[in-house]
Design an enzyme around this catalytic site. Structure first.
Site, PDB file in Angstrom:
ATOM      1  N   ASN A 147       0.850  -1.182   0.000  1.00 11.56           N
ATOM      2  CA  ASN A 147       0.000   0.000   0.000  1.00 11.56           C
ATOM      3  C   ASN A 147       0.891   1.239   0.000  1.00 11.56           C
ATOM      4  OD1 ASN A 147      -2.322  -1.625   0.208  1.00 11.56           O
ATOM      5  ND2 ASN A 147      -2.136  -1.713   2.432  1.00 11.56           N
TER       6      ASN A 147
ATOM      7  N   HIS B 254       6.723  -1.426   3.489  1.00 15.32           N
ATOM      8  CA  HIS B 254       6.512  -2.824   3.865  1.00 15.32           C
ATOM      9  C   HIS B 254       5.758  -3.554   2.773  1.00 15.32           C
ATOM     10  CE1 HIS B 254       3.278  -0.324   5.567  1.00 15.32           C
ATOM     11  NE2 HIS B 254       2.459  -1.335   5.339  1.00 15.32           N
TER      12      HIS B 254
HETATM   13  P1  5GP Z   1      -0.536  -0.478   5.829  1.00 11.19           P
HETATM   14  O1  5GP Z   1      -1.947  -0.113   6.216  1.00 11.19           O
HETATM   15  O2  5GP Z   1       0.402   0.689   6.089  1.00 11.19           O
HETATM   16  O3  5GP Z   1      -0.394  -1.062   4.479  1.00 11.19           O
HETATM   17  O4  5GP Z   1      -0.123  -1.680   6.791  1.00 11.19           O
HETATM   18  C1  5GP Z   1       0.254  -1.501   8.107  1.00 11.19           C
HETATM   19  C2  5GP Z   1       0.107  -2.834   8.784  1.00 11.19           C
HETATM   20  O5  5GP Z   1       0.794  -2.780  10.015  1.00 11.19           O
HETATM   21  C3  5GP Z   1      -1.353  -3.221   9.120  1.00 11.19           C
HETATM   22  O6  5GP Z   1      -1.686  -4.448   8.480  1.00 11.19           O
HETATM   23  C4  5GP Z   1      -1.360  -3.335  10.638  1.00 11.19           C
HETATM   24  O7  5GP Z   1      -2.163  -4.396  11.111  1.00 11.19           O
HETATM   25  C5  5GP Z   1       0.108  -3.554  10.952  1.00 11.19           C
HETATM   26  N1  5GP Z   1       0.504  -3.065  12.259  1.00 11.19           N
HETATM   27  C6  5GP Z   1       0.185  -1.869  12.808  1.00 11.19           C
HETATM   28  N2  5GP Z   1       0.747  -1.742  14.018  1.00 11.19           N
HETATM   29  C7  5GP Z   1       1.447  -2.901  14.243  1.00 11.19           C
HETATM   30  C8  5GP Z   1       2.245  -3.366  15.340  1.00 11.19           C
HETATM   31  O8  5GP Z   1       2.445  -2.694  16.355  1.00 11.19           O
HETATM   32  N3  5GP Z   1       2.790  -4.601  15.209  1.00 11.19           N
HETATM   33  C9  5GP Z   1       2.599  -5.372  14.103  1.00 11.19           C
HETATM   34  N4  5GP Z   1       3.169  -6.576  14.094  1.00 11.19           N
HETATM   35  N5  5GP Z   1       1.860  -4.955  13.044  1.00 11.19           N
HETATM   36  C10 5GP Z   1       1.291  -3.733  13.118  1.00 11.19           C
END
Ligand code: 5GP
Ligand code: ZN
Length: 114
Positions: free
Chosen positions: A87, A100
């Protein structure tokens, strides 16, 4: 970066379930899994998103992809298949601004994505 959540995970200042790490990348379980397997594969280096990358990052980006493939194989997903998602920015739905790759598997994925 001190205020970046994923940098803090890399530094082990915030606990996570790490499944792979090497000199360039760290992979850990997503805290809010969207599939039976949901890992996040990230560079150790702080890069906010794919938008901030250029040709100098090609080897690192390639390494992130091959680590995803290796973990997928280790998790038994190679034959059933899986999905990689990065994303990027507001319309991409990015919420954590440290680059990521989501590695999702263990169930059929739909298309188009939401
Ligand atoms: P994005 O929305 O930026 O593509 O993905 C961020 C991801 O990080 C989400 O799937 C969310 O669940 C994950 N995430 C957010 N905070 C944490 C955390 O403290 N630990 C872990 N392991 N994952 C996290
Ligand atoms: Zn960071």
């Amino acid at each position: 970066m001190g205020d970046c959540l994923f940098c803090r995970i890399v530094e082990r200042k915030i606990p996570s379930k790490i499944v792979h790490e090497d000199e360039l990348v760290v992979a850990f379980e997503d805290v809010n899994p969207q599939a039976p397997t949901h890992m996040l594969v990230i560079p150790r280096k702080h890069i906010p998103s794919l938008k901030e990358t250029d040709a100098a990052d090609a080897a690192l980006l390639g390494h992130l992809m091959t680590v995803c493939a290796k973990i997928a194989k280790q998790k038994g997903l190679a034959d059933s298949g899986y999905r990689l998602v990065t994303n990027t920015g507001p319309n991409g739905g990015q919420t954590v601004f440290h680059l990521h790759i989501h590695l999702l598997g263990g169930r059929p994925m739909e298309w188009p994505p939401g």
